[in-house]
Enzyme design. Structure first.
Site, PDB file in Angstrom:
ATOM      1  N   ASP A 812       0.849  -1.193   0.000  1.00 38.54           N
ATOM      2  CA  ASP A 812       0.000   0.000   0.000  1.00 38.54           C
ATOM      3  C   ASP A 812       0.885   1.243   0.000  1.00 38.54           C
ATOM      4  O   ASP A 812       1.990   1.212  -0.549  1.00 38.54           O
ATOM      5  CB  ASP A 812      -0.929  -0.042   1.225  1.00 38.54           C
ATOM      6  N   HIS A 876      -3.693   6.145   3.359  1.00 38.75           N
ATOM      7  CA  HIS A 876      -4.389   4.938   2.889  1.00 38.75           C
ATOM      8  C   HIS A 876      -3.783   3.662   3.456  1.00 38.75           C
ATOM      9  O   HIS A 876      -4.500   2.772   3.933  1.00 38.75           O
ATOM     10  CB  HIS A 876      -4.348   4.927   1.356  1.00 38.75           C
ATOM     11  N   SER A1208     -10.975  -0.760  -1.063  1.00 38.36           N
ATOM     12  CA  SER A1208      -9.705  -0.756  -0.328  1.00 38.36           C
ATOM     13  C   SER A1208      -9.913  -1.029   1.154  1.00 38.36           C
ATOM     14  O   SER A1208      -9.023  -1.550   1.832  1.00 38.36           O
ATOM     15  CB  SER A1208      -9.016   0.604  -0.468  1.00 38.36           C
TER      16      SER A1208
END
Length: 1415
Positions: A812, A876, A1208
């Protein structure tokens, strides 16, 4: 016709059994395609550890040839999706084996310095012929000095005729400095060189075959201007090609008052480039001394070498400092504080002797002792003083808090420590009756932050011509090992008796000869190029450097760090000759008379010829402006084509700062011949908000694209990936480009590489033996609490002690390690199986929770906001990692919203971080590199919340390739389905060996009220954390167009970017008609200065997901929007307020939100995807506290936890659930874990989800039930290989992928209907009848003795579904029984579904059955 080269991935499957030379194999393949000439330069990278393949630069025709070669599985484009010893050359990508020309031996470098030590091995002339014919110089004959065919000329200059006793009256070097710089530029190869064991390796110069002409102008550390000019005079006439001068004053001088600038000007007139050192007066601004535009000004950069020296006290405590200490300790010595040993006879007191100033120490008190000194000059004066006073060592405390980016050599054992450690040592001295200490020999360690500019290197801006950027670039200048004068002390301090043939020094003096060597290397390929062309090539190909590591940005590093290999082929150059510089000098105010003297011609300054600095054809652009004044600068430039004959370049401005508009006209330049020159104009307009801002102009012809060459399993045994992959590239385009074309090799878990190739080269690579596939290195997108409770997975659920041994690999954007979610309190050391590492960074530390961390950026191009470490600047990756395995954190919330306990699915599990995503996306090459490492590191589950816009064939998809090799190694890969819904056929991660996860809602949603001045209240959706203070004027966007920008009300009503007039909307709430969820409308209103926005849903988007906007906002229905518009138009002073959001229950949950990608599977139609759903809407989890919560620049709200939606967020929920199952069943295969999750999933409603199983797969995860599924549909590698046989993959390809002797035959060809998958899908032409048979087997993991009965639930009208046998009786755990499911009939709708349930009275094992029509 012009050949275009692109990078292609040549995939060759498994590595060959036994030992093999990857380089030889791959190079040989490339040579078969286009001969040996290009092979080495074409090979970009080899894959070798887990599978076989490489990346190479190929033409399309060459790629097609490569495709057809034996051993090649596939070839596909790498589309978008970095010696010790003078290892400094290797550090800048300039290896010993680089391609060289025979003309290099004709290159003559003139070195103006302190002379040379001719007997050094670095200047051995073995193998050299006589000097080039052009050489006109001489070697001053001396009894103690002789030239040879390497050192072809030598002179010395001392205009005043006054020599010190230590001066040698010949070109021989008594100081060491000149020998060091000459060998760095052009020294021969010397093996096993070191400074008393430090830096051991091969010493070499940049151009080992070049000749050296020595001009000794410096004596006892000083260089007279007259001597410098005399040397220039001779060197130019003698016929040198490059001049290297590592000397300068303290301040910059006017051009024709500076001997370096004068000499360099005349050198330029004669076609000679002068390379100069920028100066060692940093880090002050305006300290660069070499600033003439016709010379190359070189700053210093670090490499990955640094030295630490430990100080051990009598209490056994050890403190780490910096120095290069070659002395071997001989026991402990008395320790004394300098302030306690003043030389009172010399009238010094303790307040002076504490600094150990010269003569301030009492020899009777310090002799034989180690002295603690407070340093004020990097320790040089202090060590010298202690040495003279008879001390045996000194510990120097950094009183000025100087950066510790370079280590000095002192005349006695010494170490430079931080102030904190100094205080602790002082306390030890004061509290101990007989304090003792020892200073250990230094150790060499890696500097993982390199390259950056050290503090000593002089900074810009240019004090003479402000709008000319200086320095020009950087080159290695810290801890450089090179030849030395064996009569000069290595510390350069008299009385130090240590002598050596090689020494380690730091300074821009060391950087300069690196640039000299690089320039000479270019000259050897392009002997007719002008000095400006060579300089341009070096600058425009330099590697960009980080503003985070270098706060002075371009004033520290100029264009970046040299890359000699790339500089040979720059594509375009900014050329300039004498007349250009004369015109520049006219613009600088120099008179015609002066310039005629300088040039010796009839130069004229006129309006037509006067050239401002902005019109000088320089390879950089600089503008100075008064504080807060607006900018309007125009630069005129021209570029000369030195690349491909027929080429088209497009201008790209990267990183344009806020407030500035940068335009290039024309922005496309098309060339039809080599040497053709085309012009352009660059305009900069606006206002800067910081003292210095920067951007980059890139001219890109798109010739070489990055391709991933996937080669399957890594070869058995040890193999050299780099050599194999380079060899393959050499077969494609020869040895010249291979090393520079190879971007990255995959070698730890599978085989392959990334390379820069033309399209033709990519096609050639595709046809090479051992290549499975070649595909573009594209950018993937991120598929961007009580969610665990919602799926029946409470905090108090039963757990095993083995959970702490589970390692989750997260691919990620990195992680924020200081988050409470990653606290390692109570954790033991990492599991023994862990083989990974934590890249050491000054700003990042792992712990027993985050046990590994790496980052990947194949192209090396970082945006200013990117952190070059595993640290997460986007948020994220922190969010997904904490969702999967974060610890329990009470009272977590986003500014009061979502308040509760944040936790991951497996709080005791470990996390390994693989940062593959950056501010501009996630490149395929980096994703594959992360898989390569994660598999080899020993992770148990891989979580990948990224994907493309469209699915790719299995071995042209990096996630599918990586997941396949993970599956081979017993690792399940959990992937996000994608955010391209609700369109059908939009699911992107579709390989059968990975888990594809769609998003589902939970019972949390957010409402935001809008209150008008007439007291009416309207409920909209958003996540609004702002508290507005009272009511604000309300305006309709259509009434506030930015007419100056050419917008009208019919555009501004949508609040399109820049369409709003800031003067009309500033301080008001704007009513906008929004699309795409109102993101652009809100951002536009935010930039225009609005205090809030009410977004009317113009597209009638579903309201199942609330967004965070950068200002108070609420998204309302079209009806409410009409009512508010009426209020505005009917009220003289309309006002409104937007309230803080409130959290309410979503009673319809769970259902699949529209953004979640839908099936069917576009690659294999009869394989159901997505597999299942997991919570992915309004998920509260950890966040990076430097990333705005709205993800919009300029939003200053930061938080430790954030609420985000996307597949996600769903993916790490499934990851955590899979890890939870693995903790109970560590030996289960990836397919068994996946089956357990799918067959125990909670069925979802087709009424709420009209796309049914194409939206939710098997249903919503239920982790508790999944631990005890009763039966599993197991599958291993051979099952997937048989499936691939049925999909049409060739035996050759599959053998490369698997690394074994796989065979496709009638007996083994497995159709998708025979793959042992936990779901059933069949597609048929519309209105045709169905007769489909599925073969399956189930493995008993429930009760040893059990009987299961098959039940088909919800069989659709017109279909008959039978199971044979419909009863399965098991007698043991692990027993496997088979059955057949038959579907017959005709469907009356486009899609129908049912379920097969195996039920033993305790366990219900459910699988969806889907039948759908296709055109």
């Amino acid at each position: 016709m012009l050949k275009k080269f692109y990078e292609y991935i040549v995939y060759m499957g498994a590595k060959p059994a036994g030992d093999f030379s990857a380089s030889a194999i791959h190079t040989n393949m490339l040579e078969q395609v286009f001969g040996s000439g290009r092979a080495s330069s074409s090979l970009v990278r080899s894959y070798k550890r887990s599978f076989n393949g490489f990346v190479a630069k190929l033409t399309e025709e060459e790629m097609q040839q490569m495709k057809g070669m034996d051993g090649v599985v596939s070839v596909f484009p790498n589309e978008k999706k970095q010696l010790h010893t003078t290892r400094s050359w290797d550090f800048v990508g300039f290896p010993r084996q680089v391609k060289r020309t025979s003309f290099e031996s004709d290159i003559i470098i003139g070195v103006l310095d302190g002379g040379i030590w001719p007997e050094s091995d670095s200047f051995d002339d073995k193998g050299f012929g006589p000097p080039p014919r052009k050489w006109k110089g001489t070697c001053h004959g001396f009894s103690n000095f002789t030239c040879n065919n390497k050192i072809i000329g030598a002179k010395y200059y001392k205009s005043d005729g006054k020599f010190s006793p230590e001066d040698l009256q010949s070109p021989r070097d008594s100081e060491g400095h000149g020998t060091h710089t000459a060998s760095t530029a052009a020294g021969g190869l010397v093996n096993m060189a070191s400074l008393m064991g430090f830096g051991l390796g091969t010493a070499r110069g940049g151009v080992p075959s070049a000749r050296i002409a020595v001009y000794k102008t410096c004596w006892s550390g000083f260089c007279a201007d007259a001597d410098t000019l005399a040397a220039f005079d001779d060197a130019i006439a003698d016929g040198v090609d490059i001049i290297s001068i590592s000397l300068g004053g303290k301040t910059s001088l006017n051009y024709f008052e500076d001997p370096n600038a004068i000499g360099a000007f005349h050198a330029m007139k004669n076609g000679i480039l002068t390379s100069t050192s920028a100066g060692n007066e940093g880090p002050r601004f305006v300290s660069v001394v070499s600033v003439a535009p016709w010379s190359l000004s070189v700053a210093a950069s670090t490499t990955y070498r640094k030295f630490l020296t430990e100080v051990q006290l009598g209490d056994r405590k050890v403190y780490k400092g910096i120095s290069i200490n070659t002395f071997e300790p001989n026991g402990m010595y008395p320790l004394i504080y300098g302030g306690d040993a003043p030389n009172t006879r010399g009238r010094f007191r303790g307040n002076t002797s504490r600094f150990c100033e010269i003569n301030s120490l009492n020899p009777n008190l310090v002799k034989g002792k180690i002295v603690l000194c407070i340093g004020r000059s990097a320790g040089l004066d202090e060590a010298w003083s202690a040495f003279l006073a008879g001390a045996v060592g000194t510990v120097i405390v950094d009183g000025l808090r100087l950066p510790k980016d370079s280590s000095n050599i002192f005349p006695l054992p010494a170490s430079l420590l931080g102030a904190g450690d100094g205080k602790r040592i002082a306390y030890y001295i004061n509290s101990t009756s007989n304090p003792t200490a020892s200073i250990l020999k230094s150790i060499e360690v890696s500097d993982t932050l390199a390259p950056y500019v050290p503090s000593f290197s002089s900074r810009g801006p240019n004090n003479i011509t402000h709008d000319l950027l200086k320095p020009d670039l950087t080159a290695p200048g810290v801890h450089i090992l090179a030849a030395w004068s064996p009569i000069s002390p290595i510390s350069q301090m008299s009385g130090d008796n240590r002598l050596a043939q090689y020494n380690i020094l730091s300074g821009t003096s060391m950087a300069c000869p690196h640039a000299t060597g690089a320039a000479a290397y270019i000259k050897s390929f392009h002997p007719t190029w002008s000095p400006a062309a060579i300089k341009s090539a070096l600058m425009t190909t330099a590697t960009p450097m980080s503003t985070r590591k270098n706060p002075e940005a371009e004033f520290a590093y100029g264009a970046g760090n040299i890359d000699p290999v790339r500089a040979v082929h720059p594509g375009l150059v900014y050329d300039a000759d004498e007349i250009d510089f004369v015109n520049f000098l006219c613009g600088e105010g120099y008179s015609v008379q002066t310039l005629r003297k300088v040039t010796g011609d009839h130069s004229v300054c006129s309006k037509a010829t006067n050239g401002g600095v902005w019109d000088l054809n320089y390879p950089s652009f600089a503008l100075s402006t008064s504080n807060k004044e607006s900018i309007n600068g125009t630069f005129h430039r021209s570029v000369t084509n030195v690349g491909s004959t027929m080429s088209t370049y497009k201008a790209i401005v990267i990183g344009a700062p806020k407030g500035l508009k940068i335009n290039v006209k024309p922005n496309i330049l098309s060339f039809t011949s080599i040497g053709q020159k085309l012009s352009f104009v660059l305009k900069v307009e606006g206002r800067i908000v910081k003292d210095i801002v920067s951007a980059s102009l890139v001219w890109d012809d798109g010739l070489h694209k990055e391709y991933i060459v996937y080669m399957g399993a890594k070869p058995a045994g040890d193999f050299s990936a780099s050599a194999i992959h380079t060899n393959m590239l050499e077969q494609v385009f020869g040895s010249g480009r291979a090393s520079s074309s190879l971007v990255r090799s995959y070698k730890r878990s599978f085989n392959g590489f990334v390379a820069k190739l033309t399209e033709e080269e990519m096609q050639l690579m595709k046809g090479m033996d051992g290549v499975v596939s070649v595909f573009p290195n594209e950018k993937k997108q991120l598929h961007t609490t009580r969610s665990w409770d919602f799926v029946g997975f409470p905090r108090q659920v039963k757990r095993t002690s083995f959970e702490s041994d589970i390692i989750i690999g997260v691919l990620d954007t990195g992680i924020w390690p200081e988050s409470d979610s990653f606290d390692d309190k109570g954790f033991g050391p990492p599991p023994r199986k862990w083989k990974g590492t934590c890249h050491g960074f000054s700003n990042f530390t792992c712990n027993n929770k985050i046990i590994g961390a790496k980052y990947y950026r194949s192209d090396g191009q970082f945006s200013p906001e990117d952190l070059q470490s595993p640290r997460d600047s986007e948020g994220h990756g922190t969010h997904t990692a904490s969702t999967a395995a974060g610890a329990l954190v009470s009272m977590a919330s986003l500014m009061g919203l979502g308040l509760g306990t944040a936790r991951g699915g497996v709080p005791s599990a470990r996390i390994a971080v693989y940062k593959t995503c950056w501010s501009d996306g996630c490149r395929d090459a980096d994703i594959l590199a992360a898989f390569d490492d994660a598999i080899a590191d020993g992770v148990d589950i891989i979580s990948v919340s990224v994907g493309g816009k469209t699915p790719q064939r299995y071995f042209e998809d990096t996630a599918a390739i990586g997941a396949f090799h993970a599956m081979k190694n017993g690792i399940l890969t959990s992937t996000s389905a994608g955010n391209e819904g609700p369109s059908l056929v939009s699911v992107t991660n579709v390989s059968p060996w990975s888990l594809s996860v769609a998003a589902s809602t939970t019972y949390r949603k957010f409402l935001t009220k809008v209150q008008l001045g007439d007291r009416k209240v309207y409920k909209g959706i958003s996540i609004n954390t702002f508290e507005l203070n009272g009511m604000y004027p309300l305006i309709y966007g259509g009434n506030a167009p930015n007419t100056r920008g050419g917008f009208r009300g019919n555009t501004s009503r949508f609040c399109k970017m820049n369409s709003l007039n800031p003067n009309l909307v500033k301080g008001k709430i704007v009513l906008c008609i929004g699309d795409r969820g109102g993101l652009e409308a809100a951002w536009s209103a935010f930039l225009a200065g609005a205090v809030g926005t009410v977004i009317v849903d113009g597209l009638r988007l579903t309201r199942d997901q609330s967004r965070i906007y950068p200002l108070p906002a609420s998204r309302l229905s079209a009806g409410d929007g009409k009512r508010i518009a009426y209020y505005i138009s009917s009220t003289s002073n309309p006002i409104a307020s937007i309230l803080k959001s409130i959290e309410v229950n979503d009673t319809l949950a769970p259902y699949v939100p529209p953004f979640s990608s839908r099936g069917p599977n576009p690659i294999t139609h009869d394989l159901l995807k997505p597999d299942l759903t997991a919570p992915g809407v309004h998920i509260l989890a950890a966040w990076s506290p430097i990333a705005p919560i709205s993800k919009v620049p300029g939003d200053n709200r930061i938080a430790e936890y954030n609420i985000v939606s996307g597949t996600s967020m769903a993916c790490p929920h499934a990851t955590g659930a899979a890890a939870y199952i693995k903790s109970f069943h560590p030996t289960w295969s990836p397919a068994a874990i996946k089956s357990a999750l799918m067959t125990t999933a909670t069925p979802m409603s087709a009424r709420k989800n009209p796309e049914a199983e194409f939206a939710y797969g098997a249903g919503n995860i239920d982790p508790v039930r999944a631990v005890h599924p009763g039966l599993v549909y197991d599958a291993d590698e051979i099952d997937f290989v048989n499936f691939l046989c049925g999909e049409g993959y060739s035996v050759q390809n599959l053998r490369l992928v698997t690394g074994d002797h796989s065979v496709c035959s009638k007996a083994t060809n497995g159709t998708v209907w025979d793959l042992n998958y936990p779901s059933f899908a069949v597609s048929i032409p519309y209105k045709e009848s169905i007769a489909r048979t599925f073969k399956r087997s189930v493995t008993n993991v429930g009760l040893p003795v059990s009987t299961y009965k098959a039940t088909v639930i919800g069989a659709p009208k017109g279909l008959k579904i039978n199971v044979e046998p419909n009863i399965l009786s098991f007698t043991s755990i692990g027993q496997k029984l088979s059955f057949v499911l038959k579907v017959e009939g005709r469907i009356v709708k486009d899609m129908v579904s049912a379920s097969l349930v195996w039920d033993d009275g305790l366990y219900k094992v459910r699988s969806p059955i889907i039948v759908y029509a296709v055109e």
